[in-house]
Design an enzyme around this catalytic site. Structure first.
Site, PDB file in Angstrom:
ATOM      1  CG  HIS A   1      22.490  14.350 -17.322  1.00 44.73           C
ATOM      2  ND1 HIS A   1      21.842  14.919 -18.137  1.00 44.73           N
ATOM      3  CD2 HIS A   1      23.727  15.243 -17.460  1.00 44.73           C
ATOM      4  CE1 HIS A   1      22.311  15.910 -18.809  1.00 44.73           C
ATOM      5  NE2 HIS A   1      23.429  16.180 -18.213  1.00 44.73           N
ATOM      6  CD  GLU A   2      26.490  15.525 -14.844  1.00 48.05           C
ATOM      7  OE1 GLU A   2      27.674  15.632 -15.459  1.00 48.05           O
ATOM      8  OE2 GLU A   2      25.736  16.387 -14.771  1.00 48.05           O
TER       9      GLU A   2
ATOM     10  CG  HIS B   1      28.205  14.795 -19.701  1.00 43.78           C
ATOM     11  ND1 HIS B   1      27.871  15.314 -21.146  1.00 43.78           N
ATOM     12  CD2 HIS B   1      27.213  15.347 -18.695  1.00 43.78           C
ATOM     13  CE1 HIS B   1      26.851  16.161 -20.868  1.00 43.78           C
ATOM     14  NE2 HIS B   1      26.528  16.221 -19.592  1.00 43.78           N
TER      15      HIS B   1
ATOM     16  CG  HIS C   1      30.341  11.849 -25.709  1.00 44.48           C
ATOM     17  ND1 HIS C   1      29.378  12.724 -25.653  1.00 44.48           N
ATOM     18  CD2 HIS C   1      30.887  11.505 -26.540  1.00 44.48           C
ATOM     19  CE1 HIS C   1      29.682  13.486 -26.879  1.00 44.48           C
ATOM     20  NE2 HIS C   1      30.704  12.574 -27.657  1.00 44.48           N
TER      21      HIS C   1
END
Length: 623
Positions: free
Chosen positions: A412-413, A416, A419
């Site tokens: 998940h992190e 980020h 991205h």
């Protein structure tokens, strides 16, 4: 004897039997790089350099303030002033991030908390010095501003979108004096979050409990999160009882902090002439209020499926009834632990559907010293990616265990972080900071791909049930639970707007009623879980109405995963194009233009609930 590097490669081969050749991630790992504790020296070598940079920012403020009145001198004058302000702002962000990350590394170090406060005050001073910008842009008028943009390349390349945002918000911009006052208020309005963070991280007494196997566990936020899925039901009851009692004991203090936070939001919304706090919070990224309210409506429409899940969970766990303390254990146990290198390896493989560009960035970035992965006393709980240092790179704070949930957090992190890198490579500083509404799509899509990847390679019924169960838990946690939070947050703000009397007890009452509706008539809800609202740190943060975006994001992330899995390079490119767009447009428009996804309609939420139901059908077939 095999050398260390060769043994490491063989270890990866053992956990990835499906790989036909040594993959790129294993080759990178041969150098022994695992992306350990972060290296903040890439921001500043030491506190002396940091202080020099902070003072340098403060020294520019008279110069920035002196640009007031210059925009009317023409497009070149406007471009010069805006470029100078932007460059100083970029330096200021770097100063703040160093202090912020250092403070979170150990919240008990008061000196670092003081430095973070100094950095926050620096930002307040910067905001005050430049508070004239929006009123001056509006004074020029849209016709002249657009003519300026057409005549100057710097304005075209770096500031066109932000100027259009300012013009769009004309009804909510005050005069120069009013903007200066609001800028001055930003630091004190963060007080409730600061109070809660310090209270829960260092000052609140935390119980220590002895579990059935003799293990003693200190129930701070990290200890609770790591042990709430204990296999022994009596242990879980003990953990929940003691942990939520510790929050209940500070209900008055936390309630007062949250009331102060709500009043601050009402003040800011009224000051800027918004009809309510929700419209104020959503106006920046230009998200229609209907998106928020449609989500809540559709989730409530899908609650019978959530109640079905709780009963399915009860049956699989072999329980006579279902309680709130039974939500977190996996439906079946999987005696498999994941080391940090293994998390990295599997995540890289699982995200290959994003394509080679994404994969290369992830493979390279995860070898760097950008991450602080392990829990420890005094470290800020939870997980986040800090990507504001445009000229450096993202940093990640994690508190990983060795289970699948921790690997999901890792994926998940890093979603980020990648991205951020894609946005940075395709946008100037001024438009690379993407909206949260899209940010959480990038990260939750990673979780979807990871879970499906593990399920596809599951060989036993037990493994399949585990990963299907993890998909249901992701849906419960990100779609249903976050919307539950969103309902509470909206209700609390509406009461504050109406001038109702508010307290920790009142918040607990509101939250408990929502809990009851979401979890159904058969769920045992101990009274002290009503204080869970104060455990949700997002409620206290300055970026109000944040949590609903986890629900919209897992819906959109699942949509993208289905598109990519069932499509090809066109769908893959659409997702990457969304990430590369950064903050160059409003998030609703980016999704619609780049990928054809309309988040203003209920379709994406209904499709997600249908997928949730289908996953339960798959489990029923295996039972």
């Amino acid at each position: 004897m095999l050398n260390t590097d060769r043994r490491r490669l063989l270890a990866f081969g053992a956990i990835l039997p499906f790989a036909s050749a040594t993959p790129a991630f294993a080759q990178a790992m041969a150098d022994g790089v695992t992306g350990g504790d972060w290296d903040l020296s890439e921001l500043f070598p030491d506190w002396t350099a940091w202080e020099t940079a902070r003072q340098a920012v403060l020294a520019t403020l008279p110069r920035l303030a002196a640009y007031k009145g210059h925009f009317g001198h023409g497009p070149d004058a406007m471009a010069k002033a805006m470029a100078d302000i932007s460059d100083v702002s970029k330096d200021a962000v770097r100063v703040y991030i160093y202090a912020h990350l250092s403070a979170d590394a150990d919240v008990r170090v008061s000196k670092n908390q003081e430095r973070e406060g100094q950095a926050s005050d620096m930002f307040t001073a910067l905001s005050e010095a430049t508070s004239w910008v929006s009123p001056e842009v509006l004074a020029l008028g849209a016709e002249k501003v657009n003519a300026y943009i057409a005549a100057n390349k710097t304005l075209q390349d770096r500031f066109a979108f932000s100027l259009s945002q300012t013009l769009r918000g004309a009804d909510h911009v005050l005069d120069a004096k009013g903007e200066s006052i609001l800028a001055s208020s930003s630091a004190p309005l963060t007080g409730p979050d600061d109070v809660r963070s310090q209270l829960t991280a260092s000052d609140m007494p935390r119980p220590t409990v002895k579990l059935s196997d003799g293990t003693e566990v200190r129930l701070d936020d990290q200890g609770y999160s790591l042990n709430r899925d204990a296999p022994n039901r009596e242990d879980r009851k003990l953990i929940f009882s003691e942990f939520w009692d510790s929050y209940a004991a500070f209900s008055n203090t936390l309630g007062a902090a949250y009331t102060s936070k709500l009043k601050g939001d009402v003040f800011r919304a009224k000051s800027r002439n918004y009809p309510n706090t929700l419209s104020w919070a959503l106006d920046g990224p230009n998200i229609p209020e209907g998106v928020y309210r449609t989500l809540v409506e559709e989730v409530n429409r899908g609650l019978p499926q959530l109640h079905r899940y709780f009963d399915l969970r009860r049956r699989i766990l072999g329980l006579p009834d279902i309680g709130y303390y039974d939500i977190y254990p996996p439906l079946v146990t999987l005696d498999r632990k994941f080391t940090l290198p293994q998390m990295r390896a599997i995540t890289i493989e699982a995200l290959k559907p994003f394509g080679p560009e994404y994969g290369k960035l992830l493979t390279d970035a995860t070898t760097k010293k950008w991450m602080d992965p392990n829990p420890r006393t005094g470290k800020k709980s939870g997980a986040y990616m800090q990507g504001g240092a445009y000229d450096v790179h993202p940093y990640l704070l994690l508190n990983l265990g060795e289970d699948f949930d921790s690997m999901s957090t890792y994926a998940h992190e890093w979603g980020h972080a990648i991205h951020t890198l894609l946005s940075k490579d395709n946008n100037p500083w001024e438009t690379y900071d993407y909206a949260t509404f899209i940010a959480e799509i990038a990260s939750t899509a990673n979780e979807v791909f990871l879970s499906r990847y593990m399920l596809d390679r599951a060989k036993t019924k037990q493994e399949k049930l585990f990963y299907l169960g993890s998909q249901l838990e992701a849906a419960r946690g990100s779609f249903f639970r976050q919307t539950q939070f969103a309902e509470f947050e909206l209700k609390a703000h509406e009461l504050a707007e109406a001038g109702e009397g508010l307290s920790g007890e009142k918040y607990a009452e509101i939250y408990y009623d929502i809990l009851r509706r979401y979890h159904g008539p058969n769920m045992i809800l101990p009274e002290n879980v009503a204080h869970e609202w104060s455990f949700v740190s997002h409620f206290f943060r300055s970026d109000s109405f944040y949590v609903f975006q986890y629900a919209t994001s897992i819906s959109a992330g699942t949509w993208f995963a289905d598109q990519i899995m069932n499509g090809g390079k066109k769908e893959q490119k659409a997702m990457i194009d969304v990430l590369k767009a950064g903050g160059s447009d409003y998030p609703i428009d980016i999704l619609k233009k780049k990928a054809g996804l309309d988040m203003t309609k209920p379709d994406v939420y209904r499709a997600f609930v249908a997928k949730f139901s289908e996953t339960m059908d798959e489990i029923e077939k295996l039972l």
